[in-house]
Design a protein around this motif. Structure first.
Motif, PDB file in Angstrom:
ATOM      1  N   ILE A 151      -5.219   3.979   3.291  1.00 40.49           N
ATOM      2  CA  ILE A 151      -5.745   2.234   3.594  1.00 40.49           C
ATOM      3  C   ILE A 151      -6.557   2.297   4.717  1.00 40.49           C
ATOM      4  CG2 ILE A 151      -3.041   1.294   3.657  1.00 40.49           C
ATOM      5  CD1 ILE A 151      -2.552   2.324   6.381  1.00 40.49           C
ATOM      6  N   GLY A 202      -6.345  -1.069   0.712  1.00 42.71           N
ATOM      7  CA  GLY A 202      -5.846  -0.001   0.594  1.00 42.71           C
ATOM      8  C   GLY A 202      -5.391   0.950  -0.711  1.00 42.71           C
ATOM      9  N   ARG A 203      -4.836   1.702  -0.966  1.00 42.78           N
ATOM     10  CA  ARG A 203      -4.079   1.910  -2.936  1.00 42.78           C
ATOM     11  C   ARG A 203      -2.716   1.637  -3.128  1.00 42.78           C
ATOM     12  NH1 ARG A 203      -4.994   4.993  -7.274  1.00 42.78           N
ATOM     13  NH2 ARG A 203      -7.408   5.483  -6.182  1.00 42.78           N
ATOM     14  N   TYR A 204      -3.185   0.940  -3.892  1.00 43.71           N
ATOM     15  CA  TYR A 204      -1.988   0.933  -4.589  1.00 43.71           C
ATOM     16  C   TYR A 204      -1.027   1.610  -5.367  1.00 43.71           C
ATOM     17  CZ  TYR A 204      -4.658  -2.432  -6.375  1.00 43.71           C
ATOM     18  OH  TYR A 204      -5.683  -3.260  -6.559  1.00 43.71           O
ATOM     19  N   TYR A 264       0.863  -1.103   0.047  1.00 47.90           N
ATOM     20  CA  TYR A 264       0.254   0.359   0.101  1.00 47.90           C
ATOM     21  C   TYR A 264       0.748   1.073  -0.012  1.00 47.90           C
ATOM     22  CZ  TYR A 264      -4.575  -2.803   1.370  1.00 47.90           C
ATOM     23  OH  TYR A 264      -5.081  -4.071   1.155  1.00 47.90           O
TER      24      TYR A 264
END
Lengths: 441, 441
Positions: free
Chosen positions: B279, B296-298, B275
């Protein structure tokens, strides 16, 4: 994926309407459960899973160098992947016999794995779709399964034939015609009827110790015989009992919608083992003649797992073939396969915010809504709508915004209509379809 | 099984209302795809599938005797069982990059396999349930995922908290407090907050080269800090950008029903890798504090498969834990878990025939109906109804038959009502519930 889900849902709903409950079993079964149940070829095609950790710890050097695959396999692999749904059902019933209520009616829709060489229409992982009634000898369950086949394919819009026969009839006929001594070879030959035709079967039967005239009249009977003619040509208690069972089933089906789908098929054999009573096979009336379902009654499901006297009856659906038939005959309803109802497309940030609020409200009405995440060029947004298969887009710019409205566009026809959002919402609340928004104008 | 299906259906419907489409990937993936993606422990816990045929054919005697497990493994096993849904998604996106429309929104609900020692609440085969948006950096998808969490748990009746943080904020704080040089150790320590508590984290941080007063004030901030206090304690572009992202998300959620569920949790870390942006973690308000969802964002999903610049954001639901919570808090609706509406019980063959006709008609109304297959003693039939969990039985004997009626019995209360079949049918056609048959009297 959504189309396959539609087929499964139709089957599931029907199974459930007949009181079957869903079960799932683990993908990994002990190899001792699986091996030896599917013949030698099956043992080869089973996927075996390597023990975890030091998988060689139980194999000594001599064994390794012997390259005795069976011996080594037994020491490095304890489990394999589910190969069908019948053996896991038998294992499950034997293991849970004290907790289950009999007749036990379950359906199971899960993938199975076979190490076949992958080719068109044949995958190493594919779904099976079975229902069984275990622990009852009642023929009424055979009747139910005929209704189930009939209902499922009617719902799917696919005209079918349900072939029915009885292993006991086939056995009695083979004996009546002097082939009793070579019963297995004769049955195997007849079982190939749909692949090699009457002439092919005849060729194989003539290799046996039997007169040609007998073979011809047996084949005549198998090809064209009705129940009455069969009755006249069998003898013995078992044959008569089998005849009465088939007769009973036809009586029960008489007058129902399933009656039109059911045909007596005295040549139907369905393999050599396992089945002992009525047997079924379903074929589509249009399209190739491959089987899209089959099943039958068995006298013993579980004795191999130490539980005796457990008869049952079951059917399965060939989901991949059904899929191909529905697709090639354009029988999937339009909406099946779409995952989206409307994509909102906006010209500016302000509209985007409003679109997102509208989207939230429509989702509360069970609509499937997406919002393009930025105020990009309209062409780009419409292209995305097209790619993801959204049948409608809702366009919002300054003009629409000032009227609390949106421009609903039908992608296929290009038709557009300016709609106040409140009007769209109340119309959908009343159960209207999106396409009704256009006809009203 | 039916209860689990209820949870999955709720999640599916919600994912679909946000425009996600379902995909499934094969259970067997190449080991080259799987190995090295889940750390050393993951490589150990992967189930490896033995090559079919002569699995030793590529291993020479010296290699066998070397017992070099990695070397031998690479020669006897090419594939393994899916370990999670993220790596298969990455493989799928990289492989189909030219056919997919981006942003690509998919959900996936499938089993995964891990060779963990089986124990209560931990299985070797379990379902994961993920949704991702791949190929977009828009924060609006983070907002959507918050709405999705909120909607799903509202529908399930389970009060929750959605914790949100941003990896960039955590990084900026750790740097502000002089722990930048030992960033990974500090993050790992903070990540254990929900397991070891503030004191446990403090103990670990104090082993680093940092003053106690700084640790205390960092922990104060992580424990109680609101967005404004955090803002005052970070510096640098990345920290500020992270702060603005969280701020934006809160603004977007403001005024929606999800607002009550969302809390800022500056101590949330969610592991070390993967991530890079916002999150999430979801916990139930009642019951133990374990996570029932997260994501979450990756910044990079697919470069490991040769496809660069593919950011995304995703969430998952912990289905097994959700199941346990719904069960322990009795939140499953009564009807969920039942596979049957009515079992017909008959006193004689004549009634049985009529019961079967009635059953067929009710099945056409989407009722789930079973008929006990013989005119056995009523006690035996009622026992079966009880065992299979049928809430109602419909009893038909001579008296009922002569009136074209049935005796509907509510199993739980023992209440009974004599009903003409036509009346029952038309009442069900109008959407009445079976229990309404009793109140009318």
């Amino acid at each position: 994926m959504l189309r396959r889900a539609y087929i499964f849902q139709t089957i599931k709903d029907t199974f459930e309407s007949y009181g079957f409950q869903p079960i799932e079993t683990p993908a990994l079964e002990r190899l001792t459960t699986l091996m030896g149940k599917y013949g030698e070829e099956g043992d080869q095609l089973l996927f075996k899973v390597l023990n975890n950790g030091d998988f060689l710890s139980k194999v000594d050097d001599d064994t390794l160098l012997s390259r005795d695959l069976d011996d080594i396999l037994s020491k490095i692999s304890k489990r394999g992947l589910r190969y069908d749904l019948t053996v896991p059902l038998a294992r499950y019933v034997a293991q849970n016999q004290n907790e289950l209520a009999f007749p036990f009616k379950r359906y199971q829709i899960q993938p199975v794995w076979r190490a076949d060489r992958p080719q068109k229409g044949r995958y190493q992982e594919f779904y099976q779709c079975d229902a069984d009634v275990v622990g009852s000898g009642s023929l009424l369950y055979e009747v139910d399964f005929i209704h189930i086949y009939s209902r499922v394919f009617r719902r799917l819009g696919l005209p079918i034939q349900i072939k029915i026969n009885h292993r006991g009839l086939l056995t009695a006929l083979i004996q009546s015609y002097g082939l009793g001594a070579e019963f297995e070879i004769a049955t195997t030959a007849i079982d190939k009827w749909d692949k090699v035709g009457r002439e092919g079967v005849k060729k194989e039967l003539l290799q046996l110790d039997v007169e040609q005239v007998k073979v011809d009249s047996l084949l005549d009977l198998l090809e064209n015989g009705d129940l009455q003619q069969i009755k006249e040509n069998i003898s013995g208690d078992k044959g008569e009992k089998a005849w009465e069972e088939i007769q009973f089933i036809f009586e029960q089906i008489e007058g129902s919608t399933a009656e039109q789908d059911l045909v007596f098929a005295p040549e139907l054999a369905r393999g050599l083992n396992y089945y002992t009573g009525c047997i079924f096979e379903v074929i589509a009336i249009n399209g190739d003649l491959g089987s899209i379902g089959g099943g039958g009654r068995y006298a013993d499901l579980t004795s191999i797992f130490g539980m005796k006297d457990m008869p049952g009856v079951g059917i399965s659906f060939g989901a991949e073939r059904i899929y191909d038939l529905l697709e090639s005959q354009s029988l999937f309803p339009d909406a099946v396969g779409r995952h989206l109802d409307i994509l909102f497309c906006c010209f500016d940030e302000e509209s985007l915010k409003i679109a997102r609020d509208y989207a939230e409200e429509l989702r509360g009405l069970n609509m499937r809504i997406d919002v393009y995440p930025e105020a990009a060029k309209l062409g780009k947004q419409l292209k995305y709508a097209d790619q993801v298969g959204s049948p409608y887009v809702a366009i919002i710019g300054e003009v629409e915004r000032q009227q609390n409205a949106l421009n609903l566009k039908h992608m296929a026809s290009g038709q557009q209509v300016l709609l106040p959002f409140s009007k769209l919402k109340s119309s959908l609340q009343e159960g209207d379809d999106l396409k009704d928004q256009f006809s009203e104008k």
